[in-house]
Design a protein around this motif. Structure first.
Motif, PDB file in Angstrom:
ATOM      1  N   GLN A   5     -99.256 101.484  -8.456  1.00 54.13           N
ATOM      2  CA  GLN A   5     -98.904 100.841  -7.186  1.00 54.13           C
ATOM      3  C   GLN A   5     -97.447 100.440  -7.123  1.00 54.13           C
ATOM      4  O   GLN A   5     -96.892 100.266  -6.029  1.00 54.13           O
ATOM      5  CB  GLN A   5     -99.805  99.620  -6.946  1.00 54.13           C
ATOM      6  N   PHE A   6     -96.805 100.310  -8.289  1.00 53.27           N
ATOM      7  CA  PHE A   6     -95.403  99.924  -8.309  1.00 53.27           C
ATOM      8  C   PHE A   6     -94.474 101.143  -8.282  1.00 53.27           C
ATOM      9  O   PHE A   6     -93.258 100.995  -8.286  1.00 53.27           O
ATOM     10  CB  PHE A   6     -95.109  99.077  -9.544  1.00 53.27           C
ATOM     11  N   LEU A   7     -95.071 102.345  -8.272  1.00 51.39           N
ATOM     12  CA  LEU A   7     -94.267 103.554  -8.298  1.00 51.39           C
ATOM     13  C   LEU A   7     -94.145 104.213  -6.931  1.00 51.39           C
ATOM     14  O   LEU A   7     -93.287 105.073  -6.725  1.00 51.39           O
ATOM     15  CB  LEU A   7     -94.879 104.563  -9.280  1.00 51.39           C
ATOM     16  N   ALA A   8     -95.012 103.823  -6.005  1.00 51.01           N
ATOM     17  CA  ALA A   8     -95.074 104.519  -4.726  1.00 51.01           C
ATOM     18  C   ALA A   8     -93.740 104.495  -3.988  1.00 51.01           C
ATOM     19  O   ALA A   8     -93.360 105.477  -3.339  1.00 51.01           O
ATOM     20  CB  ALA A   8     -96.179 103.921  -3.863  1.00 51.01           C
ATOM     21  N   ASP A   9     -93.032 103.379  -4.058  1.00 47.92           N
ATOM     22  CA  ASP A   9     -91.781 103.233  -3.313  1.00 47.92           C
ATOM     23  C   ASP A   9     -90.552 103.367  -4.204  1.00 47.92           C
ATOM     24  O   ASP A   9     -89.464 102.917  -3.838  1.00 47.92           O
ATOM     25  CB  ASP A   9     -91.753 101.874  -2.602  1.00 47.92           C
ATOM     26  N   MET A  10     -90.718 103.963  -5.383  1.00 47.90           N
ATOM     27  CA  MET A  10     -89.596 104.041  -6.310  1.00 47.90           C
ATOM     28  C   MET A  10     -88.535 105.014  -5.805  1.00 47.90           C
ATOM     29  O   MET A  10     -88.800 105.905  -4.982  1.00 47.90           O
ATOM     30  CB  MET A  10     -90.077 104.462  -7.684  1.00 47.90           C
ATOM     31  N   GLU A  11     -87.339 104.827  -6.314  1.00 50.79           N
ATOM     32  CA  GLU A  11     -86.238 105.702  -5.960  1.00 50.79           C
ATOM     33  C   GLU A  11     -86.473 107.100  -6.534  1.00 50.79           C
ATOM     34  O   GLU A  11     -87.134 107.267  -7.554  1.00 50.79           O
ATOM     35  CB  GLU A  11     -84.920 105.146  -6.525  1.00 50.79           C
ATOM     36  N   PRO A  12     -85.932 108.132  -5.872  1.00 52.04           N
ATOM     37  CA  PRO A  12     -86.122 109.511  -6.366  1.00 52.04           C
ATOM     38  C   PRO A  12     -85.686 109.687  -7.812  1.00 52.04           C
ATOM     39  O   PRO A  12     -86.330 110.419  -8.578  1.00 52.04           O
ATOM     40  CB  PRO A  12     -85.268 110.339  -5.409  1.00 52.04           C
ATOM     41  N   GLU A  13     -84.587 109.008  -8.219  1.00 47.53           N
ATOM     42  CA  GLU A  13     -84.123 109.197  -9.589  1.00 47.53           C
ATOM     43  C   GLU A  13     -85.110 108.635 -10.608  1.00 47.53           C
ATOM     44  O   GLU A  13     -85.201 109.148 -11.734  1.00 47.53           O
ATOM     45  CB  GLU A  13     -82.739 108.565  -9.791  1.00 47.53           C
ATOM     46  N   THR A  14     -85.876 107.597 -10.240  1.00 43.96           N
ATOM     47  CA  THR A  14     -86.882 107.064 -11.155  1.00 43.96           C
ATOM     48  C   THR A  14     -88.042 108.038 -11.291  1.00 43.96           C
ATOM     49  O   THR A  14     -88.561 108.259 -12.394  1.00 43.96           O
ATOM     50  CB  THR A  14     -87.385 105.694 -10.679  1.00 43.96           C
ATOM     51  N   ARG A  15     -88.453 108.649 -10.185  1.00 44.28           N
ATOM     52  CA  ARG A  15     -89.502 109.672 -10.261  1.00 44.28           C
ATOM     53  C   ARG A  15     -89.052 110.840 -11.125  1.00 44.28           C
ATOM     54  O   ARG A  15     -89.816 111.349 -11.961  1.00 44.28           O
ATOM     55  CB  ARG A  15     -89.861 110.155  -8.847  1.00 44.28           C
ATOM     56  N   ARG A  16     -87.827 111.271 -10.927  1.00 46.74           N
ATOM     57  CA  ARG A  16     -87.321 112.390 -11.717  1.00 46.74           C
ATOM     58  C   ARG A  16     -87.271 112.023 -13.199  1.00 46.74           C
ATOM     59  O   ARG A  16     -87.562 112.854 -14.071  1.00 46.74           O
ATOM     60  CB  ARG A  16     -85.920 112.796 -11.229  1.00 46.74           C
ATOM     61  N   SER A  35     -82.081 103.938 -15.223  1.00 49.32           N
ATOM     62  CA  SER A  35     -80.634 103.740 -15.272  1.00 49.32           C
ATOM     63  C   SER A  35     -80.111 103.851 -16.701  1.00 49.32           C
ATOM     64  O   SER A  35     -79.098 104.502 -16.958  1.00 49.32           O
ATOM     65  CB  SER A  35     -80.279 102.369 -14.687  1.00 49.32           C
ATOM     66  N   ALA A  36     -80.816 103.205 -17.642  1.00 53.34           N
ATOM     67  CA  ALA A  36     -80.336 103.167 -19.027  1.00 53.34           C
ATOM     68  C   ALA A  36     -80.464 104.519 -19.713  1.00 53.34           C
ATOM     69  O   ALA A  36     -79.599 104.902 -20.510  1.00 53.34           O
ATOM     70  CB  ALA A  36     -81.100 102.103 -19.811  1.00 53.34           C
ATOM     71  N   ALA A  37     -81.535 105.247 -19.407  1.00 52.15           N
ATOM     72  CA  ALA A  37     -81.863 106.421 -20.213  1.00 52.15           C
ATOM     73  C   ALA A  37     -81.873 107.729 -19.441  1.00 52.15           C
ATOM     74  O   ALA A  37     -82.002 108.795 -20.054  1.00 52.15           O
ATOM     75  CB  ALA A  37     -83.237 106.213 -20.851  1.00 52.15           C
ATOM     76  N   GLY A  38     -81.769 107.663 -18.129  1.00 53.08           N
ATOM     77  CA  GLY A  38     -81.903 108.881 -17.342  1.00 53.08           C
ATOM     78  C   GLY A  38     -80.929 109.963 -17.733  1.00 53.08           C
ATOM     79  O   GLY A  38     -81.272 111.156 -17.812  1.00 53.08           O
ATOM     80  N   SER A  39     -79.685 109.604 -18.019  1.00 48.85           N
ATOM     81  CA  SER A  39     -78.680 110.609 -18.347  1.00 48.85           C
ATOM     82  C   SER A  39     -78.952 111.265 -19.697  1.00 48.85           C
ATOM     83  O   SER A  39     -78.527 112.397 -19.948  1.00 48.85           O
ATOM     84  CB  SER A  39     -77.282 109.982 -18.338  1.00 48.85           C
ATOM     85  N   GLN A  40     -79.666 110.558 -20.598  1.00 49.54           N
ATOM     86  CA  GLN A  40     -79.991 111.165 -21.884  1.00 49.54           C
ATOM     87  C   GLN A  40     -80.923 112.350 -21.699  1.00 49.54           C
ATOM     88  O   GLN A  40     -80.700 113.431 -22.240  1.00 49.54           O
ATOM     89  CB  GLN A  40     -80.626 110.124 -22.813  1.00 49.54           C
ATOM     90  N   LEU A  41     -81.993 112.148 -20.926  1.00 54.13           N
ATOM     91  CA  LEU A  41     -82.933 113.233 -20.700  1.00 54.13           C
ATOM     92  C   LEU A  41     -82.287 114.347 -19.887  1.00 54.13           C
ATOM     93  O   LEU A  41     -82.505 115.531 -20.161  1.00 54.13           O
ATOM     94  CB  LEU A  41     -84.182 112.706 -19.991  1.00 54.13           C
ATOM     95  N   ALA A  42     -81.496 113.953 -18.893  1.00 52.27           N
ATOM     96  CA  ALA A  42     -80.837 114.967 -18.072  1.00 52.27           C
ATOM     97  C   ALA A  42     -79.904 115.837 -18.896  1.00 52.27           C
ATOM     98  O   ALA A  42     -79.718 117.031 -18.609  1.00 52.27           O
ATOM     99  CB  ALA A  42     -80.070 114.301 -16.935  1.00 52.27           C
TER     100      ALA A  42
END
Length: 610
Positions: free
Chosen positions: A372-383, A304-311
């Motif tokens: 194990q904490f990534l398996a159910d993550m939201e698509p935007e976190t994976r991206r 949430s904090a940094a995703g738009s920077q990389l995008a």
């Protein structure tokens, strides 16, 4: 100016903010409602910046401890006439347990006195100074205690004792007899919010007990390490949890600002923010010391904090406010003389917009430790995580400011290249989880190019070691990470030579490790770095030399305080603890080194080193 030794302070936390309490019973640092909010009590950095002291009148001796596996502090004062126990805590949310530690925490400091023997005369001084000592609030008598109002802050001070007002604050002298108990509470609100709460004596007692149980429940669910230095590792796990900001999952590097790296010097920085590097390493340490069930929240926070920077094609910022804020512009507070006259006092951190390429590797390394904490993550976190690997792959050849945030010209730092290698290496491991299998061939090619660059340019024949930067002969403790992250086997000849060089030429007379010894553009000579000393112990353990690893570990661990708290640095001459306190980095190093030594010793017992 304040000159109370840094080691004399105890940490209180509600997983939103923090307080420091001295051995003399004074709360000299407290920020409400967040770690990075302006201080309400700031005597740590200036005599006139506010405090709240509770202390027996006359002569006394004292001892202190945290009550069991908690961050609730108990101090026992023995006087010629009796004994007094003071219990301090930042109030947790009512009934909140386990993973919800920090939820609904109201922003309140509890202090309860109990006379256990004889009679004790007690002096209480309440002198709030919001906004880093700028505001002297008006104090009023109110139903239930005192009301303090000034600037944007309103505070309810719950007490049944009458206080006298002066220009300095409010003062009371009282006498407690055996069996008598008296509680105080300080609740903070902003002027535009509903008014603060006055708590009754039974309510203070109940909420203190509830806070104690909250920490016990977290420790019972999380702390599962069994090995050497178990108590120190467990304490470090709790301290790292205490540095977390519950609403977002952010983790601060330390709860203070401007405690100096050089006493009386200018190396004074604000650490009350979440560095990607520190927070990622904290999650890995919690994997050892506890159980980082809060990891998913942290990765969501980062996305949430940094995703738009990389995008948008920008660099990943190295640090954020605990709420995800980007702009952490630095300013100085000349009205505060600083701890021990160490000025300037700074708020904000000017390194926030530096380029530091290692952050991609720390982030992906933490993710790979905790898949194990990534398996159910939201698509935007994976991206976001996949984009971080792509950014490292695209930018690894660029110079930067490096892990130590040198405020000078960018260079080709070895550690930055290494962590870009880690970023793509861990992304390859996580490709299926990240739904990024199509990127693996590209990441694999880049990983090979980075590895070749490090082996070719990172080694100095003159130094007979891997060094700080390409073309440099200067040693840097971060080169130990070559073994720790798995780039080189710890028993590789070049790695062994680097370990030996750092142990021989980058240590003080006590065997504690410096970060580096080269010029960095700042005046004064900083102390040894506890994290780096723990790195040396960890690298020695990975190389199978557990005897030397234990010796190095014990050197560093010996600078933990009586409460298990560790600062950032140790002064060259005096051995005094220096730097912001307590320091997450040092506790991370302790946990990881203890685990590495335990693992190596288990392997040795099984004959796996032969």
């Amino acid at each position: 100016m304040s000159s109370e030794p840094i080691a004399d302070y105890a940490l209180l936390s509600d997983c939103r903010s923090a307080a420091l309490v001295s051995t003399a019973g004074s709360v000299d640092w407290l920020c409400f409602p967040r770690f990075d909010s302006p201080s309400v009590f700031g005597r740590l950095l200036g005599q006139d910046a506010g405090f709240w002291s509770i202390l027996p009148a006359g002569e006394y001796s004292s001892s202190r401890r945290y009550l069991g596996a908690t961050m609730v502090l108990q101090t026992v004062y023995n006087t010629p006439a009796g004994s007094l126990t003071v219990t301090d805590a930042l109030m947790l949310g009512d009934g909140q347990r386990g993973h919800d530690l920090g939820a609904q925490a109201p922003g309140a400091l509890l202090r309860q006195l109990a006379c256990t023997e004889g009679t004790v005369d007690v002096d209480v001084m309440f002198a709030p100074r919001p906004e880093y000592g700028l505001v002297t609030p008006l104090l009023y008598n109110a139903d239930g205690g005192l009301l303090a109002r000034g600037g944007a802050d309103v505070m309810a001070f719950s007490t049944t004792v009458p206080f006298e007002f002066s220009g300095d604050g409010a003062h009371a002298t009282l006498t407690l007899g055996a069996g008598e108990v008296l509680g105080f509470a300080l609740h903070h609100r902003h002027s535009w919010q509903d008014g603060p709460i006055f708590w009754t004596q039974p309510e203070i007692t109940r909420r203190l007990a509830d806070t104690l149980q909250g920490w016990i429940s977290w420790s019972g669910m999380h702390q599962n390490y069994h090995g050497p230095w178990e108590d120190l590792v467990a304490a470090s796990g709790r301290i790292l949890q205490a540095l977390s900001y519950y609403p977002t999952g952010a983790i601060v590097a330390a709860p203070t600002t401007s405690l100096p790296e050089v006493a009386g010097g200018t190396r004074n920085w604000d650490y009350r923010y979440t560095w990607i590097r520190d927070a990622s390493m904290t999650l890995q340490a919690l994997w050892v010391a506890a159980c980082p069930d809060e990891a998913g929240k942290f990765f969501r926070f980062m996305a949430s904090a940094a995703g738009s920077q990389l995008a948008g094609g920008a660099d990943l910022q190295i640090m954020y406010g605990v709420g995800g804020e980007w702009d952490l512009s630095e300013r100085e507070l000349p009205r505060l003389p600083g701890w021990g006259g160490s000025s300037p006092v700074r708020v904000g951190n000017g390194a926030w917009n530096q380029r530091q390429l290692d952050v991609y590797g720390e982030l992906l390394d933490a993710a790979a430790t905790l898949p194990q904490f990534l398996a159910d993550m939201e698509p935007e976190t994976r991206r976001f995580l996949a984009a971080a690997a792509d950014a490292a792959a695209a930018r690894w050849q660029s110079p930067d400011q490096g892990i130590w945030e040198v405020r000078g010209p960018p260079r080709h730092y070895l550690h930055s290249k290494l962590m870009c290698w880690v970023a793509v290496d861990r992304a390859i491991r996580l490709a299926d989880v990240l739904h990024a299998a199509g990127r693996v061939p590209y990441w694999t090619r880049v990983r090979a190019r980075i590895a070749d660059s490090i082996r070719t340019n990172g080694w100095s024949a003159a130094a007979n070691a891997y060094t700080q930067a390409y073309g440099s002969e200067e040693l840097d403790a971060s080169a130990l990470m070559l073994a720790i992250v798995g780039f080189l086997p710890a028993d590789d000849p070049g790695m062994l030579a680097t370990i030996e060089a750092i142990e021989d030429r980058l240590t003080d007379s006590r065997g504690l490790v410096y970060r580096y010894l080269g010029e960095d553009g700042f005046p004064g000579e900083e102390g040894t770095f506890l994290l780096c000393t723990f790195w040396l112990a960890q690298a020695l353990a990975l190389a199978g030399n557990t005897h030397r690893a234990r010796i190095v570990f014990e050197r560093a661990a010996g600078f933990a305080t009586d409460l298990g708290l560790m600062a950032e640095q140790v002064a060259r001459d005096s051995g005094e603890l220096l730097g912001n306190f307590p320091q997450a980095f040092s506790h991370i190093g302790l946990v990881n080194a203890a685990w590495a030594i335990d693992t190596a010793e288990r392997k040795s017992r099984r004959g796996e080193w032969q």
